[in-house]
Design an enzyme around this catalytic site. Structure first.
Site, PDB file in Angstrom:
ATOM      1  CG  ASP A   1      -2.024   0.912   1.257  1.00  0.00           C
ATOM      2  OD1 ASP A   1      -2.396   1.358   0.162  1.00  0.00           O
ATOM      3  OD2 ASP A   1      -2.576   1.198   2.339  1.00  0.00           O
TER       4      ASP A   1
ATOM      5  CD  GLU B   1      -8.546   6.626  -3.990  1.00  0.00           C
ATOM      6  OE1 GLU B   1      -7.758   5.802  -3.476  1.00  0.00           O
ATOM      7  OE2 GLU B   1      -9.198   7.442  -3.329  1.00  0.00           O
TER       8      GLU B   1
ATOM      9  CE  LYS C   1      -7.653   2.498  -3.144  1.00  0.00           C
ATOM     10  NZ  LYS C   1      -6.415   2.965  -2.523  1.00  0.00           N
TER      11      LYS C   1
ATOM     12  CB  THR D   1     -11.403   2.134  -2.163  1.00  0.00           C
ATOM     13  OG1 THR D   1     -10.582   2.239  -1.010  1.00  0.00           O
ATOM     14  CG2 THR D   1     -11.696   3.527  -2.714  1.00  0.00           C
TER      15      THR D   1
ATOM     16  CG  PHE E   1     -10.679   1.874   4.544  1.00  0.00           C
ATOM     17  CD1 PHE E   1     -10.536   1.200   3.345  1.00  0.00           C
ATOM     18  CD2 PHE E   1     -10.251   3.201   4.609  1.00  0.00           C
ATOM     19  CE1 PHE E   1      -9.980   1.809   2.226  1.00  0.00           C
ATOM     20  CE2 PHE E   1      -9.692   3.828   3.494  1.00  0.00           C
ATOM     21  CZ  PHE E   1      -9.551   3.137   2.302  1.00  0.00           C
TER      22      PHE E   1
HETATM   23  C1  E4P Z   1      -5.668   1.347   0.416  1.00  0.00           C
HETATM   24  O1  E4P Z   1      -6.076   0.976  -0.643  1.00  0.00           O
HETATM   25  C2  E4P Z   1      -6.172   2.514   1.137  1.00  0.00           C
HETATM   26  O2  E4P Z   1      -6.224   3.632   0.320  1.00  0.00           O
HETATM   27  C3  E4P Z   1      -5.313   2.787   2.334  1.00  0.00           C
HETATM   28  O3  E4P Z   1      -5.040   1.568   2.998  1.00  0.00           O
HETATM   29  C4  E4P Z   1      -5.947   3.794   3.258  1.00  0.00           C
HETATM   30  O4  E4P Z   1      -5.224   3.877   4.431  1.00  0.00           O
HETATM   31  P1  E4P Z   1      -5.421   5.060   5.472  1.00  0.00           P
HETATM   32  O5  E4P Z   1      -6.693   4.858   6.202  1.00  0.00           O
HETATM   33  O6  E4P Z   1      -4.231   4.934   6.368  1.00  0.00           O
HETATM   34  O7  E4P Z   1      -5.401   6.334   4.686  1.00  0.00           O
END
Ligand code: E4P
Length: 345
Positions: free
Chosen positions: A17, A97, A133, A157, A179
């Site tokens: 990531d 993205e 994304k 996402t 997330f």
């Molecule tokens: C991955 O695809 C996400 O964009 C990323 O893990 C987001 O992480 P964060 O919550 O630390 O910004």
């Protein structure tokens, strides 16, 4: 000894990531995910000055009606330039993205996604290496539906709930990114509770989504994202994919403590007692009696209208009584429960 990173790779596909191309080579990830803040972080490093200068200089040969358009163009081209470099390092997918300003506009998202795929193809990168994304808003999910129907694979996402995840899967999303850390951040700043690896609400959200998808045979890949610490990752070992920052990849590679499989289609199916025909607590209790060969007879006395509270379940008290430990697997939990019951006889 085997590092935690290598053990993890036996259970899940590991994804980097980051936009920092140089930092991930040694971890051999399968894929790579980027987002605007990761690219922003990368472009500020001197290491990538040449790449940034090239993109800015190319933009000067084009005409823009306003500076904002030129800035947007440069931002898109930079994301793609980093994406191209990343495709040279990872064998699998690179996620790029779409500008989050377009998250509530289906048509604009579809158009931007096609532009991104076009730019990659012009640079010789086939569309089957790229995941577009897109934020899991309603409009974003409609864009995913259209793009997937046209053969463009998407990474849906910013997934914070099972409902959102199901909507993405029903739209045919190739992959979703539920997330973890952002959910934990919210709970930490909006509740007075303490959270650790046994009650991390971000981890619980991914578990729920993963189990649901496997139970109902959705093909959409579940890639947990947004990690705040190593424990969150370890507690999701077995998730289809895990996208991890270089800092946490490093931590995992430096540690050799054992990692156990936490999520799997098989585990989920054999321990699932509340789906299928079992809809009520009574049904679930009867299923437990059946699978444990117990001679108990399950009775439902229902609510007592004179003492309505007597019919109310008190989960906390029940947990206390059976010495419930959230970190314990169901199998071990049942064993210790039977032990506890034996002592009572
Ligand atoms: C991955 O695809 C996400 O964009 C990323 O893990 C987001 O992480 P964060 O919550 O630390 O910004």
């Amino acid at each position: 000894m085997v590092s935690q990173l290598d053990s993890l790779k036996k259970f899940s596909s590991v994804v980097a990531d980051t936009g920092d191309i140089d930092s991930i080579q040694k971890f051999n990830p399968d894929d790579c995910t980027t987002n605007p803040s990761l690219i922003f972080k990368a472009v500020q490093s001197d290491k990538y000055k040449k790449l940034v200068d090239e993109v800015i200089s190319n933009s000067k040969s084009r005409k823009f009606s306003q500076t904002e358009d030129q800035v947007n163009y440069i931002a898109d081209q930079l994301t793609i330039a980093f994406g191209i470099e990343l495709t040279k390092i990872v064998p699998g997918y690179v996620s790029t993205e779409v500008d989050s300003d377009l998250s509530f506009n289906t048509e604009a998202t579809v158009e931007k996604a096609k532009q991104i795929i076009n730019s990659y193809e012009q640079s010789g990168i086939p569309k089957n290496r790229i995941l577009i994304k897109i934020a899991g808003t309603w409009e974003g999910i409609q864009a995913v539906k259209k793009l997937e129907a046209e053969g463009i694979s998407c990474n849906c996402t910013l997934i914070f709930s099972l409902t959102q995840a199901i909507a993405c899967a029903e739209a045919g999303a190739f992959l979703i990114s539920p997330f973890v850390g952002r959910i934990l951040d919210w709970f930490k700043s909006n509740t007075q509770k303490d959270y650790d690896s046994s009650n991390d609400p971000g981890v619980e959200s991914v578990e729920k989504i993963f189990n649901y998808f496997k139970k109902f045979n959705y093909n959409t890949i579940v890639m947990a994202a947004s990690f705040r610490n190593k424990d969150e990752i370890i507690n999701l070992a077995g998730c289809d994919k895990l996208t991890i920052s270089p800092t946490l990849l490093e931590e995992l590679s430096q540690n050799d403590d054992e990692i156990k499989l936490k999520l799997s289609k098989e585990n989920n199916q054999s321990f699932n007692i509340t789906y299928g025909n079992a809809r009520t607590l009574l049904d679930a209790a009867q299923t437990i009696v059946k699978i444990t060969n117990s001679k108990s007879k399950i009775v439902d006395t229902g609510r007592n209208s004179l003492y309505p509270d007597r019919g109310t379940l008190n989960i906390d008290k029940a947990r206390q009584l059976v010495n419930y430990k959230p970190t314990m697997s169901l199998e071990n939990g049942l064993e210790s429960y039977y032990g506890w019951l034996q002592n009572k006889i």
